[in-house]
Scaffold this motif. Structure first.
Motif, PDB file in Angstrom:
ATOM      1  N   ALA A  37      46.092  46.733  36.949  1.00 51.12           N
ATOM      2  CA  ALA A  37      47.411  46.897  37.564  1.00 51.12           C
ATOM      3  C   ALA A  37      47.905  45.586  38.175  1.00 51.12           C
ATOM      4  O   ALA A  37      47.125  44.803  38.726  1.00 51.12           O
ATOM      5  CB  ALA A  37      47.349  47.969  38.643  1.00 51.12           C
ATOM      6  N   VAL A  38      49.244  45.362  38.068  1.00 53.16           N
ATOM      7  CA  VAL A  38      49.863  44.154  38.628  1.00 53.16           C
ATOM      8  C   VAL A  38      51.051  44.565  39.481  1.00 53.16           C
ATOM      9  O   VAL A  38      51.851  45.408  39.084  1.00 53.16           O
ATOM     10  CB  VAL A  38      50.338  43.204  37.502  1.00 53.16           C
ATOM     11  N   VAL A  60      44.176  47.093  47.047  1.00 56.37           N
ATOM     12  CA  VAL A  60      44.084  45.747  47.614  1.00 56.37           C
ATOM     13  C   VAL A  60      44.276  44.730  46.491  1.00 56.37           C
ATOM     14  O   VAL A  60      44.033  45.034  45.326  1.00 56.37           O
ATOM     15  CB  VAL A  60      42.705  45.569  48.304  1.00 56.37           C
ATOM     16  N   ARG A  61      44.729  43.538  46.848  1.00 56.00           N
ATOM     17  CA  ARG A  61      44.800  42.484  45.844  1.00 56.00           C
ATOM     18  C   ARG A  61      43.402  42.196  45.306  1.00 56.00           C
ATOM     19  O   ARG A  61      42.436  42.148  46.063  1.00 56.00           O
ATOM     20  CB  ARG A  61      45.377  41.198  46.443  1.00 56.00           C
ATOM     21  N   VAL A  62      43.324  41.964  43.999  1.00 53.29           N
ATOM     22  CA  VAL A  62      42.013  41.776  43.384  1.00 53.29           C
ATOM     23  C   VAL A  62      41.284  40.559  43.944  1.00 53.29           C
ATOM     24  O   VAL A  62      40.066  40.566  44.070  1.00 53.29           O
ATOM     25  CB  VAL A  62      42.106  41.675  41.845  1.00 53.29           C
ATOM     26  N   SER A  63      42.035  39.499  44.277  1.00 55.57           N
ATOM     27  CA  SER A  63      41.380  38.301  44.793  1.00 55.57           C
ATOM     28  C   SER A  63      40.702  38.583  46.137  1.00 55.57           C
ATOM     29  O   SER A  63      39.611  38.090  46.411  1.00 55.57           O
ATOM     30  CB  SER A  63      42.378  37.150  44.906  1.00 55.57           C
ATOM     31  N   ARG A 139      48.869  38.816  31.190  1.00 53.59           N
ATOM     32  CA  ARG A 139      48.071  40.028  30.974  1.00 53.59           C
ATOM     33  C   ARG A 139      48.252  40.534  29.541  1.00 53.59           C
ATOM     34  O   ARG A 139      47.282  40.873  28.861  1.00 53.59           O
ATOM     35  CB  ARG A 139      48.459  41.110  31.979  1.00 53.59           C
ATOM     36  N   ALA A 140      49.512  40.568  29.064  1.00 49.97           N
ATOM     37  CA  ALA A 140      49.789  41.053  27.710  1.00 49.97           C
ATOM     38  C   ALA A 140      49.090  40.180  26.670  1.00 49.97           C
ATOM     39  O   ALA A 140      48.524  40.684  25.685  1.00 49.97           O
ATOM     40  CB  ALA A 140      51.297  41.076  27.464  1.00 49.97           C
TER      41      ALA A 140
END
Ligand code: ZN
Length: 177
Positions: A37-38, A60-63, A139-140
């Motif tokens: 997800a973005v 949460v943000r992935v980072s 991402r694509a």
């Protein structure tokens, strides 16, 4: 190094959460790209343990998830910086110049120093597509490369460089021939 699949589970998360996280990451020989997800250009990860930390949202943000998985809870005033200028990057390793942790003011200083902030008529070096569209394009491209069966980290890094170059304002000014 495999481009896909989990790597060693860090100490401050559990194996199941880590498996869910790592199956959404494509590791090129440069950046490791989040393909889940973005939101607002940044990768988002649903982690129930977040609420145990007293936060309202389990997302949460992935980072931040990644940094805390290795180091424990991060102070609220700290932010994870992307030295590689790729917000979807989750490459966190000792010595790797991708993710670091600092204050928000340092983050803004770094962005300004690198001409990343668009300011009035001055475009700077920010991606022509804007942060969110750039992340969606990255991402694509990664998903398409994996679907094509590309697993070589160097080839995946080339795919990444190509999709980033498409939004480079200076590349767009180059003559056609
Ligand atoms: Zn990176």
């Amino acid at each position: 190094m495999a481009a896909l699949g989990p790597w060693l589970c860090p100490p401050f998360t559990d194996a199941e959460t880590w498996r869910r996280f790592t199956e959404k990451v494509v590791r090129t020989s440069g950046c490791w790209i989040w393909i889940g997800a973005v939101s607002d250009g940044y990768g988002m990860f649903h982690n129930a343990a977040n609420q145990l930390l007293g936060r309202k949202s389990p997302t949460v943000r992935v980072s931040r998830f990644l940094w805390e998985a290795y180091n424990g809870q991060m102070h609220a005033t700290r932010v994870v910086l992307h030295e590689c200028d790729t917000p979807l990057c989750v490459r966190y390793e000792p010595g790797a110049q991708h993710l670091t942790v600092d204050t928000q003011s340092a983050n803004l200083q770094m962005a300004a120093a690198r001409d990343r902030i668009t300011n009035g008529s001055r475009l700077g070096r920010a991606d022509l597509r804007g942060q969110h569209q750039q992340s969606l394009a990255i991402r694509a491209a990664m998903l398409a490369a994996v679907a094509e069966g590309i697993t070589d980290p160097d080839r995946l890094a080339e795919v990444l460089a190509a999709v980033i170059a498409k939004g480079d304002p200076f590349a767009a000014q180059l003559p056609l021939f």
